[in-house]
Design an enzyme around this catalytic site. Structure first.
Site, PDB file in Angstrom:
ATOM      1  N   SER A  93       0.825  -1.206   0.000  1.00  0.00           N
ATOM      2  CA  SER A  93       0.000   0.000   0.000  1.00  0.00           C
ATOM      3  C   SER A  93       0.861   1.257   0.000  1.00  0.00           C
ATOM      4  O   SER A  93       1.972   1.278   0.557  1.00  0.00           O
ATOM      5  CB  SER A  93      -0.888  -0.001   1.250  1.00  0.00           C
ATOM      6  OG  SER A  93      -1.467   1.267   1.486  1.00  0.00           O
TER       7      SER A  93
ATOM      8  N   GLU B 294       0.378   3.566   1.846  1.00  0.00           N
ATOM      9  CA  GLU B 294       0.471   3.977   3.247  1.00  0.00           C
ATOM     10  C   GLU B 294       1.837   3.646   3.854  1.00  0.00           C
ATOM     11  O   GLU B 294       2.163   4.149   4.934  1.00  0.00           O
ATOM     12  CB  GLU B 294      -0.644   3.340   4.069  1.00  0.00           C
ATOM     13  CG  GLU B 294      -2.029   3.873   3.757  1.00  0.00           C
ATOM     14  CD  GLU B 294      -2.214   5.340   4.146  1.00  0.00           C
ATOM     15  OE1 GLU B 294      -1.526   5.804   5.084  1.00  0.00           O
ATOM     16  OE2 GLU B 294      -3.038   6.018   3.510  1.00  0.00           O
TER      17      GLU B 294
ATOM     18  N   TYR C 168      -1.692   0.512  10.167  1.00  0.00           N
ATOM     19  CA  TYR C 168      -1.868  -0.220   8.917  1.00  0.00           C
ATOM     20  C   TYR C 168      -0.634  -0.085   8.030  1.00  0.00           C
ATOM     21  O   TYR C 168      -0.100  -1.071   7.510  1.00  0.00           O
ATOM     22  CB  TYR C 168      -3.113   0.297   8.180  1.00  0.00           C
ATOM     23  CG  TYR C 168      -3.241  -0.233   6.771  1.00  0.00           C
ATOM     24  CD1 TYR C 168      -3.609  -1.561   6.533  1.00  0.00           C
ATOM     25  CD2 TYR C 168      -2.986   0.588   5.672  1.00  0.00           C
ATOM     26  CE1 TYR C 168      -3.718  -2.048   5.237  1.00  0.00           C
ATOM     27  CE2 TYR C 168      -3.102   0.114   4.384  1.00  0.00           C
ATOM     28  CZ  TYR C 168      -3.468  -1.206   4.174  1.00  0.00           C
ATOM     29  OH  TYR C 168      -3.566  -1.694   2.886  1.00  0.00           O
TER      30      TYR C 168
END
Length: 329
Positions: free
Chosen positions: A130, A132, A154
């Site tokens: 991701s 992120e 996360y």
């Protein structure tokens, strides 16, 4: 007939990927978590087709925190390709359940790598990472060389998993790829994500079922693409001659406000009459922008995000209208 295993097959990406692989002639095995609900809504079309389910599509109960069932599933399905998509994928929720987020997303990936390492013929692995993992990066756009500096549980769990995939590729010579996925949406997106919330509200207001849309900061920027395009990138990564990591992104930023205007425009309404700001949905400002540079995927895999932002939001809003119509009939 090639055999593939998809973890997280009942999710947005898993359902699109299952369709893609079936179209390409694969036998597809999917891992699903055992719950009290038999809800498989994203797979209903395939699940209810007797020519597909039980013949070329097989679902198996399993969990990333249970190595025994994982081992049994790998032995039974004997996949040549594994697409590892499962995990707790909601960034905000990861602050509420950080331990289970890390257990499933970080340690679950490590368990899978260990099991693959022990197989006599290791399958090719795609791990869905991701954007992120970059947190608030110092460079924009980001590419495969951008340092990881996550700012939420996360992203931290994904960074661990992503780096472990790289370690196992280098140390144990696994054909293991990371796809660093930027935001990708579709009509199958979960209802707790802002794009789906906006498109749902536009359709509901158009039909008189809702009076207003409550949002936080609509200036927040994201790199949004269509999940259907991104799962093609997953498949292409495992067809390459050598394993590598790839950024999958559009390279274009849009704001939450852009989503609002596109969704309400798709149903012929003026958003100004319905949008209200609600402090409960405000998040800390993000000073730097998450936008991906997909140049490597374009050059090596001939991949690109084909669906435009306007097409994506229009498709999602139309799907909400059709869902309301189906519920009324």
């Amino acid at each position: 007939m090639k055999r593939a295993l998809i973890t997280g097959i009942t999710g947005q990406d898993g359902s699109y990927l299952a369709e893609l692989l079936l179209e390409k002639g694969y036998e597809v095995h999917g891992m699903v978590r055992r719950t009290s609900s038999l809800e498989r809504s994203r797979l209903n079309q395939l699940y209810r087709d007797p020519a597909i389910y039980g013949r070329r599509l097989f679902l198996h109960y399993g969990d990333l925190d249970d190595p025994t069932t994982l081992r049994r599933l790998l032995t039974k399905s004997a996949p040549e390709e594994i697409y590892h998509l499962a995990g707790q994928s909601h960034v905000g929720l990861s602050f509420e359940i950080p331990e289970s987020t890390c257990e499933m997303t970080a340690m679950g990936t490590l368990r899978l790598l260990e099991l693959i390492r022990d197989l006599p013929a290791a399958p090719r692995l795609f791990h869905a990472s991701s954007s992120e993992v970059f947190g608030r990066p110092e460079q924009s756009p980001q590419d495969e060389r951008t340092p990881m500096a996550p700012v939420n549980p996360y992203g931290c769990a994904k960074a661990f998993a992503t780096q472990m995939v790289g370690i196992y590729r280098q140390t144990f010579k696994l054909f293991a790829c990371n796809g660093i996925m930027y935001n990708h949406e579709s009509p199958r997106r979960g209802e707790n994500f802002v794009t789906r919330k906006i498109c749902h509200a536009a359709a509901a207001i158009k039909l008189g079922r809702q009076q207003e849309l409550l949002l936080g900061d609509t200036s927040a920027l994201r790199d949004w693409g269509h999940a259907r395009d991104y799962v093609l990138g997953m498949w292409l990564a495992l067809q390459a001659e050598m394993p590598d990591d790839y950024v999958f992104a559009t390279g274009i930023l849009h704001s939450v406000q852009d989503v609002v205007e596109a969704a309400f425009g798709a149903v012929g309404l003026d958003w100004r009459a319905y949008l209200k700001q609600d402090a409960r949905f405000m998040r800390p400002a993000e000073p730097l922008r998450l936008v991906g540079n997909p140049a490597k995927a374009r050059a090596r895999l001939q991949w690109e995000a084909r669906t435009t932002f306007a097409e994506l939001i229009a498709e999602m809003t139309q799907a909400e209208l059709e869902q309301f119509s189906a519920e009324s009939s």
